[in-house]
Design a protein around this motif. Structure first.
Motif, mmCIF file in Angstrom:
data_model
loop_
_atom_site.group_PDB
_atom_site.id
_atom_site.type_symbol
_atom_site.label_atom_id
_atom_site.label_comp_id
_atom_site.label_asym_id
_atom_site.label_seq_id
_atom_site.Cartn_x
_atom_site.Cartn_y
_atom_site.Cartn_z
ATOM 1 N N ASN A 1 55.686 48.838 36.046
ATOM 2 C CA ASN A 1 56.595 48.843 35.134
ATOM 3 C C ASN A 1 58.166 48.906 35.269
ATOM 4 O OD1 ASN A 1 57.467 49.797 32.487
ATOM 5 N ND2 ASN A 1 57.048 51.815 32.581
ATOM 6 N N VAL B 1 48.468 42.340 42.791
ATOM 7 C CA VAL B 1 48.094 42.097 41.487
ATOM 8 C C VAL B 1 48.799 43.161 40.718
ATOM 9 C CG1 VAL B 1 46.396 42.153 39.466
ATOM 10 C CG2 VAL B 1 45.960 41.086 41.722
ATOM 11 N N GLU C 1 47.683 38.205 24.609
ATOM 12 C CA GLU C 1 48.825 38.367 23.461
ATOM 13 C C GLU C 1 50.023 37.598 23.707
ATOM 14 O OE1 GLU C 1 51.240 42.420 24.351
ATOM 15 O OE2 GLU C 1 49.158 42.814 24.653
ATOM 16 N N TRP D 1 42.768 48.271 30.156
ATOM 17 C CA TRP D 1 42.578 46.795 30.859
ATOM 18 C C TRP D 1 42.091 47.128 32.460
ATOM 19 C CZ3 TRP D 1 44.228 44.388 35.063
ATOM 20 C CH2 TRP D 1 44.050 42.686 35.172
ATOM 21 N N SER E 1 59.270 49.238 27.267
ATOM 22 C CA SER E 1 59.575 49.066 28.944
ATOM 23 C C SER E 1 60.799 48.516 29.241
ATOM 24 C CB SER E 1 58.598 48.308 29.713
ATOM 25 O OG SER E 1 58.680 47.229 29.305
ATOM 26 N N VAL F 1 51.966 35.304 43.931
ATOM 27 C CA VAL F 1 51.521 36.437 44.234
ATOM 28 C C VAL F 1 50.475 37.051 43.428
ATOM 29 C CG1 VAL F 1 52.313 39.136 43.951
ATOM 30 C CG2 VAL F 1 54.128 37.253 44.741
ATOM 31 N N THR F 2 50.010 36.817 42.371
ATOM 32 C CA THR F 2 48.924 36.951 41.445
ATOM 33 C C THR F 2 47.830 36.388 42.010
ATOM 34 O OG1 THR F 2 50.381 37.174 39.617
ATOM 35 C CG2 THR F 2 48.004 37.269 39.259
ATOM 36 N N GLY G 1 46.873 37.654 45.252
ATOM 37 C CA GLY G 1 46.409 38.978 44.939
ATOM 38 C C GLY G 1 44.747 38.976 44.608
ATOM 39 N N ARG H 1 47.169 50.737 27.219
ATOM 40 C CA ARG H 1 46.421 49.225 27.224
ATOM 41 C C ARG H 1 46.440 49.085 28.705
ATOM 42 N NH1 ARG H 1 50.015 45.422 25.058
ATOM 43 N NH2 ARG H 1 51.383 46.734 25.070
ATOM 44 N N GLN H 2 47.256 49.344 29.427
ATOM 45 C CA GLN H 2 47.163 48.905 30.841
ATOM 46 C C GLN H 2 45.857 49.811 31.366
ATOM 47 O OE1 GLN H 2 51.092 49.364 32.516
ATOM 48 N NE2 GLN H 2 51.401 47.306 32.367
ATOM 49 N N ALA I 1 52.638 42.135 40.287
ATOM 50 C CA ALA I 1 52.930 41.113 39.395
ATOM 51 C C ALA I 1 52.681 41.352 37.845
ATOM 52 C CB ALA I 1 52.404 39.961 40.051
ATOM 53 N N GLY I 2 51.386 42.232 37.814
ATOM 54 C CA GLY I 2 50.923 42.069 36.421
ATOM 55 C C GLY I 2 51.248 43.479 35.985
ATOM 56 N N LEU I 3 51.286 44.507 36.258
ATOM 57 C CA LEU I 3 51.299 45.768 35.683
ATOM 58 C C LEU I 3 52.523 46.656 35.899
ATOM 59 C CD1 LEU I 3 47.428 46.650 36.123
ATOM 60 C CD2 LEU I 3 48.445 45.612 34.153
ATOM 61 N N LEU J 1 51.784 50.427 25.484
ATOM 62 C CA LEU J 1 51.769 49.695 26.903
ATOM 63 C C LEU J 1 50.656 50.350 28.010
ATOM 64 C CD1 LEU J 1 52.536 47.080 28.365
ATOM 65 C CD2 LEU J 1 54.306 48.269 29.468
ATOM 66 N N ALA K 1 55.648 34.450 40.615
ATOM 67 C CA ALA K 1 54.603 35.638 40.195
ATOM 68 C C ALA K 1 53.341 35.046 40.333
ATOM 69 C CB ALA K 1 55.088 35.914 38.766
ATOM 70 N N PHE L 1 47.497 39.903 30.998
ATOM 71 C CA PHE L 1 47.934 41.383 31.321
ATOM 72 C C PHE L 1 48.612 41.956 30.092
ATOM 73 C CE2 PHE L 1 48.306 39.541 35.669
ATOM 74 C CZ PHE L 1 47.395 40.406 36.385
ATOM 75 N N PRO L 2 48.266 43.302 30.023
ATOM 76 C CA PRO L 2 48.995 44.033 28.816
ATOM 77 C C PRO L 2 50.410 43.917 29.151
ATOM 78 C CG PRO L 2 47.143 45.168 29.666
ATOM 79 C CD PRO L 2 47.155 44.170 30.606
#
Lengths: 262, 58
Positions: B38, B31, A160, A176, A63, A113-114, A117, A172-173, B34-36, A169, A110, B55-56
């Protein structure tokens, strides 16, 4: 009333986010910083001529670093580790920590925010299925949130460290997110529905993504010590469990005290 | 959890669904961001959080 309900969830999430930041700084961030010392070392140090380590380094930062083999080779030869490069990404791409925040402030932001969320998601599920989060059952709500969002996806994709080998990526996302969603629906059917059929379907939904299997890297060699990885996986799961328990209990407290008070 | 009933929620069914779905949408957006997402800026800002939450990342 709707606004009040949403605000209550946001406040609970922010408080849990602050708590999570403290827990992370104690148990998780030191391991991340330690691992970053090894991240990106493999290509430059051990096997300078081979293709694969470069490919690994490239995968992990797909990324951030250009997708070309040249970019991967350059990153492999660069004396600057990718972890270090993160903070100077602004020179090449639109990277860097937003608003010129320090690394800690960025993490705090972060986490806030998380936290908000996840708190809104938990409250949303509670409202849609009609089971209120209370002080009495808040810890259970939190535990189920942790199971759905962290433990069950971690079976296929353990938390990880930087520098760990990993599959593409995007794959995996998707796995997940799908696993967290299926696990949440499965846990609801398993725990809150009385019908036997619902429980069987719930188990099947929880098992399905695990049987399908998470995307795995082709080459699992890594410069990061395995002990560090094991410590990190446990620390990440333990701190997120604490986060979800705090979130559930605070959500329940706020609901009891301010939202559903008669 | 199983002993609670919907009747103790002080919202009407309709309000409850509106609030619930709004919460799910806003929560998923936060979420995801913040997490995914790109984006290099979001990734770098949330880097340690993304790793900590499993998170990946990268």
């Amino acid at each position: 009333m709707i606004v009040k309900t949403l605000l209550a969830a946001i406040v609970a999430g922010l408080i849990a986010g602050v708590f999570m930041t403290a827990a992370q700084e104690m148990r998780v961030v030191p391991l991340i910083l330690h691992a970053e010392k090894y991240e990106g070392e493999a290509p430059a140090a051990d096997q300078p001529a081979t293709q694969e380590p470069a490919a690994v380094g490239h995968d992990q930062h797909s990324s951030l670093i250009g997708a070309s083999p040249l970019g991967a080779a350059l990153s492999a030869l660069s004396p600057v580790t990718p972890a270090y490069a993160h903070e100077h990404e602004g020179e090449h791409e639109e990277g860097g920590i937003m608003f010129g925040l320090s690394r800690f402030s960025g993490t705090l932001l972060a986490n806030l925010v998380t936290g908000a969320g996840f708190s809104l998601l938990l409250a949303g599920v509670s409202l849609v299925i009609g089971y209120p989060i209370t002080l009495a059952n808040g810890a259970l709500w939190g535990a189920f949130g942790w199971l759905a969002v962290h433990l069950l996806p971690a079976i296929g994709l353990p938390p990880e460290l930087p520098g760990f080998p990993a599959a593409e990526l995007g794959d995996r996302q998707v796995w997940w997110a799908a696993t967290a969603l299926l696990s949440a629906v499965g846990l609801y059917l398993l725990a809150l529905r009385r019908e036997l059929v619902a429980k069987v379907v719930g188990l099947a939904l929880i098992a399905a993504p695990q049987i399908y299997g998470a995307p795995q890297p082709l080459d699992i060699s890594s410069n990061v010590p395995a002990v560090l990885g094991a410590e990190f996986a446990v620390a990440a799961l333990a701190t997120t469990l604490a986060f979800w328990l705090v979130l559930g209990v605070i959500s329940g407290f706020i609901n009891d005290r301010f939202v559903n008070a008669h | 959890m199983a002993t609670s009933t919907a009747s103790s929620i002080s919202l009407s069914l309709n309000d409850r669904l509106v609030a619930g779905i709004s919460a799910l949408l806003i929560g998923a957006f936060l979420v995801f961001g913040a997490g995914l997402a790109n984006s290099a800026v979001l990734h770098d800002t949330a880097h340690d959080t993304r790793h900590s939450y499993g998170f990946p990342c990268h």
